[in-house]
Structure formats: C-alpha cells, structure tokens
Design an enzyme around this catalytic site. Sequence first.
Site, PDB file in Angstrom:
ATOM      1  N   CYS A 336       0.797  -1.238   0.000  1.00 51.69           N
ATOM      2  CA  CYS A 336       0.000   0.000   0.000  1.00 51.69           C
ATOM      3  C   CYS A 336       0.828   1.286   0.000  1.00 51.69           C
ATOM      4  O   CYS A 336       0.622   2.153  -0.869  1.00 51.69           O
ATOM      5  CB  CYS A 336      -0.971   0.023   1.183  1.00 51.69           C
ATOM      6  SG  CYS A 336      -1.580  -1.558   1.737  1.00 51.69           S
ATOM      7  N   ARG A 365       6.349 -10.969   6.133  1.00 51.04           N
ATOM      8  CA  ARG A 365       5.642 -10.803   7.404  1.00 51.04           C
ATOM      9  C   ARG A 365       6.183 -11.815   8.408  1.00 51.04           C
ATOM     10  O   ARG A 365       6.338 -12.991   8.070  1.00 51.04           O
ATOM     11  CB  ARG A 365       4.133 -10.997   7.225  1.00 51.04           C
ATOM     12  CG  ARG A 365       3.512  -9.975   6.280  1.00 51.04           C
ATOM     13  CD  ARG A 365       2.020 -10.164   6.130  1.00 51.04           C
ATOM     14  NE  ARG A 365       1.481  -9.237   5.141  1.00 51.04           N
ATOM     15  CZ  ARG A 365       0.196  -9.191   4.773  1.00 51.04           C
ATOM     16  NH1 ARG A 365      -0.671 -10.034   5.324  1.00 51.04           N
ATOM     17  NH2 ARG A 365      -0.220  -8.319   3.872  1.00 51.04           N
ATOM     18  N   GLN A 383       1.840 -11.031  -3.238  1.00 51.39           N
ATOM     19  CA  GLN A 383       0.454 -10.585  -3.133  1.00 51.39           C
ATOM     20  C   GLN A 383       0.034  -9.948  -4.451  1.00 51.39           C
ATOM     21  O   GLN A 383       0.725  -9.089  -4.982  1.00 51.39           O
ATOM     22  CB  GLN A 383       0.340  -9.570  -1.990  1.00 51.39           C
ATOM     23  CG  GLN A 383      -1.063  -9.350  -1.485  1.00 51.39           C
ATOM     24  CD  GLN A 383      -1.056  -8.527  -0.204  1.00 51.39           C
ATOM     25  OE1 GLN A 383      -0.313  -7.559  -0.080  1.00 51.39           O
ATOM     26  NE2 GLN A 383      -1.878  -8.895   0.751  1.00 51.39           N
ATOM     27  N   ASP A 385      -1.660  -7.549  -5.553  1.00 56.13           N
ATOM     28  CA  ASP A 385      -2.236  -6.362  -4.935  1.00 56.13           C
ATOM     29  C   ASP A 385      -2.680  -5.344  -5.981  1.00 56.13           C
ATOM     30  O   ASP A 385      -2.083  -5.237  -7.054  1.00 56.13           O
ATOM     31  CB  ASP A 385      -1.165  -5.715  -4.056  1.00 56.13           C
ATOM     32  CG  ASP A 385      -1.723  -5.269  -2.728  1.00 56.13           C
ATOM     33  OD1 ASP A 385      -2.952  -5.243  -2.588  1.00 56.13           O
ATOM     34  OD2 ASP A 385      -0.927  -4.954  -1.828  1.00 56.13           O
ATOM     35  N   HIS A 387      -4.413  -1.097  -5.925  1.00 57.07           N
ATOM     36  CA  HIS A 387      -5.007   0.033  -5.224  1.00 57.07           C
ATOM     37  C   HIS A 387      -5.676   0.920  -6.259  1.00 57.07           C
ATOM     38  O   HIS A 387      -5.050   1.327  -7.234  1.00 57.07           O
ATOM     39  CB  HIS A 387      -3.955   0.787  -4.417  1.00 57.07           C
ATOM     40  CG  HIS A 387      -3.421  -0.030  -3.288  1.00 57.07           C
ATOM     41  ND1 HIS A 387      -2.343  -0.880  -3.441  1.00 57.07           N
ATOM     42  CD2 HIS A 387      -3.851  -0.178  -2.014  1.00 57.07           C
ATOM     43  CE1 HIS A 387      -2.129  -1.505  -2.291  1.00 57.07           C
ATOM     44  NE2 HIS A 387      -3.025  -1.097  -1.417  1.00 57.07           N
ATOM     45  N   LYS A 466     -13.903  -4.167   5.172  1.00 56.61           N
ATOM     46  CA  LYS A 466     -13.530  -4.969   4.010  1.00 56.61           C
ATOM     47  C   LYS A 466     -14.583  -6.022   3.709  1.00 56.61           C
ATOM     48  O   LYS A 466     -15.369  -6.420   4.564  1.00 56.61           O
ATOM     49  CB  LYS A 466     -12.174  -5.641   4.238  1.00 56.61           C
ATOM     50  CG  LYS A 466     -12.117  -6.553   5.460  1.00 56.61           C
ATOM     51  CD  LYS A 466     -10.746  -7.210   5.605  1.00 56.61           C
ATOM     52  CE  LYS A 466     -10.721  -8.141   6.817  1.00 56.61           C
ATOM     53  NZ  LYS A 466      -9.496  -8.961   6.876  1.00 56.61           N
ATOM     54  N   HIS A 512      -8.437  -0.981  -1.672  1.00 53.83           N
ATOM     55  CA  HIS A 512      -7.394  -2.009  -1.681  1.00 53.83           C
ATOM     56  C   HIS A 512      -8.054  -3.294  -2.196  1.00 53.83           C
ATOM     57  O   HIS A 512      -9.169  -3.619  -1.784  1.00 53.83           O
ATOM     58  CB  HIS A 512      -6.860  -2.282  -0.276  1.00 53.83           C
ATOM     59  CG  HIS A 512      -6.317  -1.081   0.430  1.00 53.83           C
ATOM     60  ND1 HIS A 512      -4.984  -0.957   0.780  1.00 53.83           N
ATOM     61  CD2 HIS A 512      -6.912   0.052   0.885  1.00 53.83           C
ATOM     62  CE1 HIS A 512      -4.799   0.189   1.416  1.00 53.83           C
ATOM     63  NE2 HIS A 512      -5.954   0.816   1.496  1.00 53.83           N
TER      64      HIS A 512
END
Length: 637
Positions: A336, A365, A383, A385, A387, A466, A512
């Site tokens: 992000c 992580r 990921q 991902d 945005h 979410k 997201h």
Amino acid sequence: MAVKVTLPDGAIREYDHGTTMEQVAESISSKFKKEAVAGKINGKLVDLKQPIEEDASVEIITLDSKEGLEVYRHSTAHLMAQAIKRIYGNKAVKLGIGPVIEDGFYYDIDIKKPLTTDDLEAIEQEMEKIVQEDLPIVRRVMSREEAVKMFEALEEPLKLELIDGLPEDAVITIYTQGEFSDLCRGPHLPSTGRIKAFKLMNVAGAYWRGDSNNKMLQRIYGTSFPKKGQLDEHLKRLEEARKRDHRKLGKELGLFMFSEEAPGMPFYTHKGMIVRTELEQFLRNMQQKRDYDEVRTPFMMKQRLWEESGHWDHYRENMYFTEVDETKFALKPMNCPGHMLIFKNSLHSYRELPIRISEFGQVHRHEFSGALNGMMRVRTFCQDDAHIFVRPDQIEDEIARVIELIDQVYEVFGFEYNVELSTRPEKSMGSDELWNQAETALQNVLARLGIVYRINEGDGAFYGPKIDFHILDALKRSWQCATIQLDFQMPEKFDLSYIGLDNRKYRPVVIHRAVYGSIDRFIGILTEHYSGAFPLWLAPVQAKLLPVSDRYLDYAVQVKATLRDAGIRVEIDGRNEKLGYKIREAQLEKVPYMLILGENEATSGTASVRKRGEGDLGIKRVQEIAEQIGKEIREKR
C-alpha cells in the site's frame, strides 16, 4: 407466579416461575426436548437445567446448530479429561484447559508419562465406559474461596492459576460428572450418555497459556459428532485431505521446496514456477482489459514511511527491520504505501479517476515458527495487490467492478465462495463518520448485487472495512482469499489529492484489492483442490511423449518440436523402460496428455493419445493433437 417467555418466532408463552429450559423444550414437543442440548436466555448460553426466573427471550439450542455442536464437543473434552484421570490417576494428571476448536476440541494436561497415539485407544475405551454410565453433568456456582479450597485439595495448580486470573466479580462455576469436577463456564450436555461418536486424533506439545516461558504440556486433540455416520464422513475427509496435502504433492510433483536455510520461505522449482507464472499472466491479462496499470515497488523502505502509513502503530510486530547507512528500514509487509507514493508522484485530474495500480508484490511478514504451514502460512509471499484511487461518487460502481472480476476469476477454477463483511476493529484509525460511510458503501454494493453475506464484527483492517471472499475447495473446506478494503485513512495520511472540476484540491478514496490474496497460498490451495492434477492450462507438463523403444526417439523429438511450436509444454520420456512403466509414471505425475509413439505412429505422422481421466482416445495426427490441446488451453480447460 408466572413468567412470560418470548420464543424466536415471536410467540409469547407463560410458564411457572423456575421452569427450566429443558421443560420449555418439552412443552414445544418431545422431539424438540430430545434434540435440545442447551438454551439461551436473553442471548446468554445456559444449560438445559437452568430455571427461568423472570420474563425473558428464550431460544432452545439443538445439535444441528453451530452453538449446539460446540456444547457437544466441549462436553466431550470433559469426558476425555475424566477418562485420562481414571486411567493415570488424579494425582498424576494436572488439568489445563480444554476448549472447542474448529472441527473438534483439545485438552492440555500436565503428566509425566509421554503420551503417544498408542495411548489414545485406551483413553477412548474408558470414555466409552463413562458414556455407558450416563453420568448427570451438574453445574454448581462457588465462591472464589470455595473454588480455591476445592482445587487445592485436588492439587490442580493450573486451575488455581486460572481462578486467580478471573475478575473479582466473576461468577465461578464447577461442572461435575461422577467423581470428576472441572472449572468451566459451560454450558454442557445434561449427561455423558448424550455423547454418541468421538475420535481422539493426536498428541502434541503446547506451552501453558501459549507462553514459551511456561511449562510444556501435552495437548490431546479429538473430535466428536452426534452421529457415527457424521464422524465416519469427517474421518474420510481428513484421510482424503492427507492424500491431497500440498506439502506431500508439492514434493512428489517437484513444484516447490522448503529449506532450513530460509524457514517459512518457499523455493519454486521450474515446474512450480510455471504454475505461478501462468496464474500471474492469467490475472495480468484480466487486469489489462480493465485498465489496470502494473507497477513494481521496492522490497525495503525507510521506517518513517511505515510510521506515516500507520503500519508502525498497528502492524510492527509482524514486520522485519534492518539498518543501512545509520537509517532504519523495514521490509514491506504490504504494498500500500509504495502505491500511495506512486500516486502522489504526479498531479491528477478528476477526469483521470479511477486510477488502478496493480502489483505482483513480494511482501515479508513475521510469523512464529510454530504457525508456519507449508505454502498456507509463510514468511514471504507474493500478493496480487491493487489500489484503486477513486472519487467518492465512484466508490460503489468501482467496487462492483472488482467483485465482477473476482467472480470471473474464481469461475475459471470452479470455486464457489461465501462473502463476509468485516467492520471496524477495536484498534483502528479515523473518525466514526468516515468508518460509517465506508461500511455503508460496502453494504450498498452487496445489496445492489444481491449478494448474500454475513457480518464479521470488528475484523476489518485498521484503516477500513472490508469484503472477504471465502472459497470452497473440492473437500468443501473454506479458504479466505480475495479481499476488497475501502480506505479513507491512507489518502489522508499521505496527503493525496486530485484537481476537481473547480480547480480545487480534493481527497481521493482508496480501494485495496486482492484476488488470489497470496499467490503462494493460492497455489497450495489449488494443489489440494485438484489433488495435484492441475487443469491443462496450468499443468507444468501438458503432454508427455512415450516412445515404445529407443528406435523412435528421433520421431519423438520431431513431435516435441511440433507441439512446442504450438505453445504446448511437452517432455519426452526417453528412458529404456517398458511402456507400461512409463505410462504409470506419467499417471503418477498427473500429466494431462500422454502420446505413445511406435512403428505405426512414426510411419503415419500420428500418435496414440491417452488423456487423464478419459483414457485411450485413439490414434490422431500430430497436428490435430496440437490443435486440440491448444484449443483446450485457450479455453482454460
């Protein structure tokens, strides 16, 4: 004196003061009494023997409900603890806790004898005896002093520690069945005879209260069901799950590996990388059609960025840190902040929005070593991902488009899914007004699309609510993968803006979004879902050429070139082995197509075709085979 009882259907009945939940169930029907295991008074779970003292809303809990099954399994945990005490002696066994978990229960015990799976059968046999005794399970309320005195006499130090940790005003309850008593808030079944089918699964070590500074206890896992047929079906599913275990199949099929040199971090072999690349390219193509701009951001960025984003306050225990040139850095746990910086790098007009930024981003992580689980729980993963930066008036339409994308992707894999809306967590940032606006927007989209969902209170991200998508695999296990998160906070944190129609600055909203979630975990799920037999378009080797002897190796090379030029992944098994052996090996490798090449095939430019799951398809011309396989690949079959 009568009390008024309101039932779930709104009906109001009058009963004598002190009427029990069991008597209420019996008054509805004798069948209902037989099925009842507990009750609720004004929403609080209680035992069937609990009297109703005042006007109240009442619900009878039966075995076919989630709460009823949990009561049933918790009672089975007590049954197991009682059996262990009987076998090994009251003084030799010290009890910890015995909660219900998904698909079963466990009990932590302190005992000098190391228990093994061989001991479980004897424990089960003693449990059966206690079931036959049909001992009443009786609840008693005790003062703190009485409870302490009781467990001191029983020499149960772990129970005394639990009592010491209870709030001063806590109601302390003890459940007794025969000679066995345990500290527990309940509720429980009326008697041990109500337990019908159970199985003890395995023994493991567990630190008391999950703290590595405490003593290591032995944890016995078990499961139970109201009917033997349900237990048998569950055990059958577990056996099938063991056969499909992605760690086992990943090794057998040569897809990925793990090493002590990098705990929790997968290594992809050539074949595993093919699967991963195909998944990425499939989603990349879907995103390109929907105007996503793919980017790449650094793996490591300065600590101050994570402080600015809010991750430092809400997520730092899950992050890895280092120092370079006397400056503190962090490996990114999420993509992000990097995407916020990319958006902020340029001026944007309201006409440009939505701006969709995507990345197949590697994140790190920190996970405890005990939590690591093959590809399902790792310390680094990719990921998928994205945005999406939108104006407030674009929020709902854009979320609907994301849901459509997720639905189309999952349809290709044959996944059904359930939807969950997660609301504001206790630790979050931002105003109530913005959170309410965000949660309302998500609810509006789900309602507009007619999507059935359940609310998961307090499980949203720290920056916004979410929508999570839980896919169901071939064994009907649920896996949370895709997510859509609506965020008013991070644009504020990074001071993001766009120029509106009136030439003034306005704050965008960020959506997201991930479809696979973790690509690594998704590969683990797919491996188990397909039991390693990936669909043709994903299969690392799509066709295996099996020459019947060395004489036909040259022809196999020609066929390979034809198929390879058609975009088909193909291998030759050129070993000097019998054809039957080669066929069995290819079957174990779960290759979709086998092409057998002998004298007739070499002279006629053909191959004898065998297809996984269908068997012998007969003799076909090589070009025809290439066209057929190519068509199936393009159609994602």
